[in-house]
Scaffold this motif. Structure first.
Motif, PDB file in Angstrom:
ATOM      1  N   ARG A  77      30.046  40.433  77.314  1.00 36.56           N
ATOM      2  CA  ARG A  77      29.978  41.256  76.097  1.00 36.56           C
ATOM      3  C   ARG A  77      28.696  41.003  75.306  1.00 36.56           C
ATOM      4  NH1 ARG A  77      34.192  38.999  72.961  1.00 36.56           N
ATOM      5  NH2 ARG A  77      33.670  40.535  71.358  1.00 36.56           N
ATOM      6  N   ASN A  78      27.909  40.023  75.752  1.00 35.34           N
ATOM      7  CA  ASN A  78      26.671  39.666  75.053  1.00 35.34           C
ATOM      8  C   ASN A  78      26.962  39.293  73.604  1.00 35.34           C
ATOM      9  OD1 ASN A  78      23.876  39.192  74.989  1.00 35.34           O
ATOM     10  ND2 ASN A  78      23.472  41.233  74.145  1.00 35.34           N
ATOM     11  N   THR A  79      27.961  38.441  73.415  1.00 37.71           N
ATOM     12  CA  THR A  79      28.301  38.006  72.074  1.00 37.71           C
ATOM     13  C   THR A  79      28.300  36.484  71.984  1.00 37.71           C
ATOM     14  OG1 THR A  79      30.679  37.968  72.522  1.00 37.71           O
ATOM     15  CG2 THR A  79      29.755  40.021  71.639  1.00 37.71           C
ATOM     16  N   LEU A  80      28.108  36.011  70.780  1.00 42.22           N
ATOM     17  CA  LEU A  80      28.294  34.610  70.435  1.00 42.22           C
ATOM     18  C   LEU A  80      29.588  34.540  69.647  1.00 42.22           C
ATOM     19  CD1 LEU A  80      26.968  31.704  70.268  1.00 42.22           C
ATOM     20  CD2 LEU A  80      26.256  32.410  67.958  1.00 42.22           C
ATOM     21  N   ASP A  81      30.508  33.713  70.070  1.00 43.11           N
ATOM     22  CA  ASP A  81      31.818  33.662  69.431  1.00 43.11           C
ATOM     23  C   ASP A  81      32.038  32.325  68.747  1.00 43.11           C
ATOM     24  OD1 ASP A  81      33.215  35.426  72.277  1.00 43.11           O
ATOM     25  OD2 ASP A  81      32.329  36.215  70.429  1.00 43.11           O
ATOM     26  N   LEU A  82      32.939  32.342  67.780  1.00 48.09           N
ATOM     27  CA  LEU A  82      33.329  31.115  67.097  1.00 48.09           C
ATOM     28  C   LEU A  82      34.827  31.156  66.881  1.00 48.09           C
ATOM     29  CD1 LEU A  82      32.305  28.490  65.672  1.00 48.09           C
ATOM     30  CD2 LEU A  82      32.462  29.806  63.537  1.00 48.09           C
ATOM     31  N   GLN A  83      35.533  30.296  67.568  1.00 48.86           N
ATOM     32  CA  GLN A  83      36.968  30.153  67.366  1.00 48.86           C
ATOM     33  C   GLN A  83      37.191  29.101  66.297  1.00 48.86           C
ATOM     34  OE1 GLN A  83      39.603  31.857  68.685  1.00 48.86           O
ATOM     35  NE2 GLN A  83      40.906  30.670  67.304  1.00 48.86           N
ATOM     36  N   MET A  84      37.892  29.473  65.242  1.00 45.31           N
ATOM     37  CA  MET A  84      38.128  28.564  64.136  1.00 45.31           C
ATOM     38  C   MET A  84      39.629  28.356  63.989  1.00 45.31           C
ATOM     39  SD  MET A  84      35.355  29.880  61.327  1.00 45.31           S
ATOM     40  CE  MET A  84      36.259  31.385  60.948  1.00 45.31           C
ATOM     41  N   ASP A  85      40.069  27.155  64.156  1.00 43.69           N
ATOM     42  CA  ASP A  85      41.477  26.794  64.018  1.00 43.69           C
ATOM     43  C   ASP A  85      41.651  25.782  62.887  1.00 43.69           C
ATOM     44  OD1 ASP A  85      41.542  26.748  67.604  1.00 43.69           O
ATOM     45  OD2 ASP A  85      42.243  28.355  66.300  1.00 43.69           O
ATOM     46  N   SER A  86      42.884  25.636  62.468  1.00 40.56           N
ATOM     47  CA  SER A  86      43.209  24.663  61.408  1.00 40.56           C
ATOM     48  C   SER A  86      42.285  24.837  60.212  1.00 40.56           C
ATOM     49  CB  SER A  86      43.107  23.240  61.956  1.00 40.56           C
ATOM     50  OG  SER A  86      43.973  23.066  63.056  1.00 40.56           O
TER      51      SER A  86
END
Length: 116
Positions: free
Chosen positions: A75-84
């Protein structure tokens, strides 16, 4: 000129999760060192997570173990998963190169608000 576009922010309760995404023109996201930055009210913008061109990641202590930076090359994306998530994570979140190439401006960012 590279344009960065961040998305995925919102209002979430403490302990909740959000996933942010960043896109940019060309192949910057998939080929360069990239970082997530944030600016909380009344504070300076700070780098808190980055990923090198080879895929190594690094986090500041305050988000270590809760946030995860990654690339989605399809997808040509930079992702950030944020938990808690915590109230102190409330900020406007931005992506940019890492190290930051100052010739390119910041995007609009995406607002993350952690509140009950």
């Amino acid at each position: 000129q590279v344009q960065f576009v961040e998305s995925g922010g919102g209002l979430v309760q403490p302990g909740g999760s959000l996933r942010l995404s960043c896109t940019a023109s060309g192949t910057i996201v998939s080929r360069s060192g990239m970082g997530w930055y944030r600016q909380a009210p009344g504070k300076q913008r700070e780098l808190f997570a980055h990923i090198t061109s080879s895929g190594r990641t690094n986090y500041v202590e305050s988000v270590q173990g809760r946030f995860s930076i990654s690339r989605n090359n399809a997808r040509n994306t930079l992702d950030l998963q944020m938990d808690s998530l915590k109230p102190e994570d409330t900020a406007v979140y931005y992506c940019h190169t890492y190290p930051r190439l100052t010739m390119w401006t910041w995007g609009q960012g995406t607002q993350v608000t952690v509140s009950s």
